[in-house]
Design a protein around this motif. Structure first.
Motif, PDB file in Angstrom:
ATOM      1  N   THR A 233       0.832  -1.205   0.000  1.00 23.56           N
ATOM      2  CA  THR A 233       0.000   0.000   0.000  1.00 23.56           C
ATOM      3  C   THR A 233       0.865   1.252   0.000  1.00 23.56           C
ATOM      4  N   SER A 234       0.219   2.402   0.124  1.00 27.12           N
ATOM      5  CA  SER A 234       0.916   3.681   0.030  1.00 27.12           C
ATOM      6  C   SER A 234       0.201   4.704   0.899  1.00 27.12           C
ATOM      7  N   LEU A 238       0.913   8.787  -5.085  1.00 27.21           N
ATOM      8  CA  LEU A 238       0.664   7.763  -6.098  1.00 27.21           C
ATOM      9  C   LEU A 238       0.706   8.336  -7.510  1.00 27.21           C
ATOM     10  N   THR A 329      -0.201  10.517   4.998  1.00 26.45           N
ATOM     11  CA  THR A 329       1.088  10.385   5.680  1.00 26.45           C
ATOM     12  C   THR A 329       0.970  10.792   7.146  1.00 26.45           C
ATOM     13  N   THR A 351       1.835  -0.340  -6.543  1.00 23.51           N
ATOM     14  CA  THR A 351       2.269   0.451  -5.390  1.00 23.51           C
ATOM     15  C   THR A 351       3.692  -0.005  -5.063  1.00 23.51           C
ATOM     16  N   HIS A 355       7.123   2.778  -1.539  1.00 18.66           N
ATOM     17  CA  HIS A 355       6.041   3.388  -0.764  1.00 18.66           C
ATOM     18  C   HIS A 355       5.903   2.707   0.594  1.00 18.66           C
ATOM     19  N   SER A 356       6.106   1.400   0.628  1.00 21.77           N
ATOM     20  CA  SER A 356       6.088   0.684   1.910  1.00 21.77           C
ATOM     21  C   SER A 356       7.284   1.080   2.768  1.00 21.77           C
TER      22      SER A 356
END
Length: 419
Positions: A233-234, A238, A329, A351, A355-356
């Motif tokens: 996920t993020s 994106l 965030t 993703t 991002h992880s």
């Protein structure tokens, strides 16, 4: 794909959007065809080997193989106690509960059984699974099979996905937002797990949903959430993802795709017919963007394909803009004091694993697991890794007692049987 080819694709797709404005049935068929070719060329240009695979296996044989896999594949066949929740706009949300095995419950509750206000034992931990974009609750098949009877779990379908109802607000013309998904998750928790500790597990859009929940209901996280797992996920940015395309190609897609999807969503019936006609092409694209390893079980690939195919094109279109606006965030701070698992496939094109890593950087006590040779659907591609790390997280939260037996989760290699 060369820059000139990418520009040609962009021009073709732009022409498709312009043509769609005419609204005539014939014009819509032409527009849909051009858009399909445009998007297909870009995706195929990124997916080396897809065209060769399509050419070397006859279409009739592929159709028979899909039917055989559909009839024989057990993936997605697990069912639990059904329930319905209703979001703040009236959207009906479908969920299923897998309860603790009564014989295993005493052990799962641990040695410190006590009476609490007349109850024989405290409410058990509930693990709530949230799925990703264009998927449904069945995407957690292996993890669900492994945890059945060991811990109480809730699996739900996001609005307009799976067995849930179409978004009521979207029917009124309101855009979908990740914030809305967070409120949907709150409604599911209120209905399916109104008391007791919770572990939240989210893949892709499901992880964003968990972040949106925390952003809007920090007191729920503080008072009840005892663990979180973010899978592929993020937390934002994106709009910078290149999906494995060259710069010119991804710029072309970003420029025209929102308009193309919106145009397609307005003529969903025509587009769905074309979508079925080009199933072979999109099967290769789906595989490319779902998995990274070469030996994924064909039944698993077909299972993923079916889930994605079942998402109506107008739902695909209405969700897409929400991802560019997603930025949660700052919401991650609400998970700073609880056990967190952050897991991603190193070759995830949807993703990316960076991002992880960014999520883990903001949660320094989180466990970060990067899975080599894994794509976006890592929980189906490498279920043994995901289930192992998830079981460890559940042990750390007290949801599963140390030493508890988590059942077999299977493998996606072509020689293995599902768990």
């Amino acid at each position: 794909m060369s820059e000139s080819s990418a520009e040609a694709v962009a021009n073709a797709a732009t022409a498709a959007v312009a043509a769609s404005a005419a609204g005539a049935a014939g014009g819509w068929r032409r527009a849909t065809g051009i858009a399909g070719v445009a998007i297909g060329v870009v995706a195929a240009g990124a997916a080396a080997g897809v065209a060769l695979e399509r050419m070397t296996v006859g279409r009739g044989m592929r159709q028979k193989a899909r039917l055989a896999l559909d009839s024989a594949g057990p993936y997605g066949s697990l069912r639990g106690m059904p329930g319905k929740a209703f979001s703040d706009d009236g959207t009906e949300l479908y969920y299923e509960v897998d309860d603790l095995d009564p014989e295993a419950a005493p052990a799962a509750l641990g040695p410190r059984r006590r009476r609490l206000f007349g109850r024989k034992a405290p409410a058990p931990v509930t693990v709530v699974f949230s799925h990703g974009y264009c998927l449904n609750q069945d995407s957690w098949h292996f993890q669900r099979a492994a945890l059945r009877g060991v811990v109480r779990t809730v699996h739900w379908d996001q609005r307009s996905h799976g067995r849930s109802g179409r978004g009521v607000a979207q029917g009124r013309g309101e855009p979908i937002t990740i914030e809305q998904l967070g409120r949907d998750l709150k409604a599911v928790i209120d209905a399916a797990a109104p008391e007791g500790p919770i572990v939240l597990v989210g893949h892709s859009m499901g992880g964003m949903t968990v972040m949106a929940l925390a952003d809007q209901y920090p007191e729920l996280v503080r008072e009840r959430v005892v663990g979180v797992a973010f899978v592929g996920t993020s937390s934002g940015r994106l709009g910078e993802v290149n999906y494995g395309l060259p710069v010119a190609g991804v710029n072309a897609v970003r420029r025209v795709l929102p308009g193309v999807l919106k145009a397609m969503g307005q003529r969903a019936e025509l587009v769905e017919k074309g979508r079925r006609a080009t199933a072979d092409l999109f099967a290769g694209i789906i595989k490319r963007y779902s998995f990274a390893s070469r030996d994924v079980d064909p039944a698993i690939a077909r299972f993923a394909e079916r889930m994605i195919e079942s998402t109506p094109i107008d739902v695909v279109a209405e969700y897409y803009p929400a991802f560019n606006d997603h930025d949660k965030t700052e919401a991650l701070v609400h998970f700073a004091d609880i056990p967190v698992l952050v897991l991603a496939g190193v070759q995830d094109l949807v993703t990316p694993s960076e991002h992880s890593e960014a999520i883990a950087d903001l949660l320094p006590d989180a466990e970060l697991v990067l899975v080599p040779d894994a794509g976006h659907l890592v929980m189906l591609e490498h279920p043994e890794v995901v289930t192992d790390r998830l079981a460890d997280l559940l042990t750390r939260t007290g949801a599963v007692p140390a030493g508890a037996t988590v059942k077999g989760y299977g493998s996606t290699s072509s020689t293995a049987q599902p768990g």
